[in-house]
Design a protein around this motif. Sequence first.
Motif, PDB file in Angstrom:
ATOM      1  N   ILE A 439       1.140  -0.956   0.219  1.00  0.00           N
ATOM      2  CA  ILE A 439       0.123  -0.002   0.092  1.00  0.00           C
ATOM      3  C   ILE A 439       1.160   1.113   0.017  1.00  0.00           C
ATOM      4  N   ARG A 443       0.420   4.564  -2.753  1.00  0.00           N
ATOM      5  CA  ARG A 443       0.161   5.263  -2.534  1.00  0.00           C
ATOM      6  C   ARG A 443       1.733   6.091  -3.124  1.00  0.00           C
ATOM      7  N   THR A 452      -8.813   8.528   0.489  1.00  0.00           N
ATOM      8  CA  THR A 452      -8.352   7.612   1.754  1.00  0.00           C
ATOM      9  C   THR A 452      -9.810   7.265   2.419  1.00  0.00           C
ATOM     10  N   GLN A 454     -13.530   5.401   4.760  1.00  0.00           N
ATOM     11  CA  GLN A 454     -14.666   4.982   5.741  1.00  0.00           C
ATOM     12  C   GLN A 454     -15.843   4.373   5.150  1.00  0.00           C
ATOM     13  N   CYS A 486      -9.399   4.339  -1.380  1.00  0.00           N
ATOM     14  CA  CYS A 486      -9.076   3.776  -1.266  1.00  0.00           C
ATOM     15  C   CYS A 486      -9.519   2.712   0.682  1.00  0.00           C
ATOM     16  N   GLU A 487      -9.736   1.981   0.522  1.00  0.00           N
ATOM     17  CA  GLU A 487     -10.846   1.304   2.011  1.00  0.00           C
ATOM     18  C   GLU A 487     -10.225   0.072   2.536  1.00  0.00           C
ATOM     19  N   GLU A 488      -9.922   0.814   3.546  1.00  0.00           N
ATOM     20  CA  GLU A 488      -8.944  -0.184   4.908  1.00  0.00           C
ATOM     21  C   GLU A 488     -10.162  -0.915   5.258  1.00  0.00           C
ATOM     22  N   GLN A 490     -10.383  -5.395   6.438  1.00  0.00           N
ATOM     23  CA  GLN A 490     -10.023  -6.373   8.580  1.00  0.00           C
ATOM     24  C   GLN A 490      -8.596  -7.211   8.009  1.00  0.00           C
ATOM     25  N   TRP A 493      -6.610  -4.015   1.711  1.00  0.00           N
ATOM     26  CA  TRP A 493      -6.948  -2.653   1.413  1.00  0.00           C
ATOM     27  C   TRP A 493      -7.185  -2.597  -0.501  1.00  0.00           C
ATOM     28  N   ARG A 494      -8.972  -1.878   0.164  1.00  0.00           N
ATOM     29  CA  ARG A 494      -9.488  -1.817  -1.192  1.00  0.00           C
ATOM     30  C   ARG A 494      -9.891  -1.018  -1.316  1.00  0.00           C
ATOM     31  N   GLU A 507      -7.414  -5.287  -4.803  1.00  0.00           N
ATOM     32  CA  GLU A 507      -7.414  -5.434  -3.239  1.00  0.00           C
ATOM     33  C   GLU A 507      -6.313  -5.490  -3.009  1.00  0.00           C
ATOM     34  N   ARG A 510      -2.630  -6.088   3.484  1.00  0.00           N
ATOM     35  CA  ARG A 510      -2.669  -4.736   4.229  1.00  0.00           C
ATOM     36  C   ARG A 510      -0.949  -5.097   4.488  1.00  0.00           C
TER      37      ARG A 510
END
Length: 521
Positions: A439, A443, A452, A454, A486-488, A490, A493-494, A507, A510
Amino acid sequence: MRGRNTSLSALLVAAGLLLTVIVWIVLAPTQFGGQATYVIINGNSMEPGLHAGDLVVLRQADSFAIGDIVTYRHPDVGTVIHRIIAQRGDRYIFQGDNNAWVDSYEPTQSELIGKYWVFMPGAGAVLENLRNPWLMALFAAVIGIAIVTPVSAGQIHRVRQRRRSATAQKERAVNSNSRSDTDILLLLTVLALTSALVALYAFTRSTTQIVPVESFYTQRGSFRYTADAPPGLYSNDTAQTGEPIFRKVINRVEIGFDYLFEAAELGEMAGAASMEALLISESGWQRRLPLQEENTFQGNGVSLHAVLDLDEIQRLIDSVQLQTGVTSSRHELRIVPHISISGLLGGENVQDSFAPVLVFALDPFQLSLAQTNDSDQLEPVQEGRTLRQAESPSLLRFLAFSVSIEALRLFSILGALLASLGVALAVWLVRQRRRRPAIEYIRERYGPLIVTVQNSSLGAEGAAVYLTNIEDLAKIAERTGRMILCEELQAVWRLSVYDEAVVYRFEVHRHGAADGAPKEE
């Protein structure tokens, strides 16, 4: 893709500039600070090698040898290109390959323009034809069209350019990080290419060359004379150099001459020296009188001494006048030392002679220095020079600058080392970068396109297309003008790009390393 094209274009431009500089160094005319001179062959004197209409490229040289084809300046004819067949002192003897006679003019090295390097058959005739006024007018028209056309095309290009400016701005932001890497790679490539070309030039040439070197020397002499006189007539009761000798009270004069050979890099010297007097009457009669027999000497100097007996000289004059019946009240008495010397100068043999003249006027009353054209006959000087071959560093000349071949070799080696170290450092940095979490790599490379978020539920009801690498996702974002979300989660990272009813996703684990393309979850 555009970033790669830009880098490739920059690399081509850099290579083109480098090639232009090299071509300029090799082929630039001497009028613009280069080393090349161009001569068009007129006539058949150099056939069968060179024909009328051929273009010959000459290179400046520090030395010329028998067999070289050289162009020289003839004071009456102009430039002449012939072959050196002999050398006489500091002058060269030329002859055309197709001539049965030798050139009447023998130029010195300062009159030699350059040495034959390469020739282009018929190119000179083409250049001569280009001087035709109609061809020149046509050439000017072509140049004019070539200048006007880009101006018109440029106006259309600027309109199109403004339309693409917004998209290009985003693309430049995305590629800024990768472009810096490309710029470093470009710099290393140019450095490696430059070093290779310099090495190709420097290591195919000798670091030294044989050049003619002039060694200058000076032969100096110093005349002196003295004579004892009765008290009160002269200072210190002695007639000194420059003063008249009164014959009524003086009949013997001591003559001295000191000789010295001066030069830098002077080696062992030796020679022979003698001295004589030459008595000359107004009628032209003359008689040689030996003063000192020839003696050899070692070194670069010698002193001669002799005595003039004025009474004996007068008896000789009286005897001649008695026998011939021709009288003369004035005579000229010349003192002539004869010096021959040889030895080593700068490691080369040198041989020369020196015979200055001290002139006295002799009459029944006195002996005095005569008035001559020589401003200082008491201190005669004779300059000389020798021409020898010596080793000198080979140089590459460019405009007003010059650099030695040895320095070019060192530059090419250092350049190759720097390029190698740069490549090694770049490889190490890439490996270090790929060991980081994927990731972070994403970035760093695509930061301007990534936002980013949520708990994103956008596109949940649409079709999802999972991609196998981040590069494809970035291309879709660039094409659609949308951001990468970008979504964190479990375990992953999607990264998603929403395009109306379709969502494109990539994806990555992590804790996945950035070694290759990030893998799909």
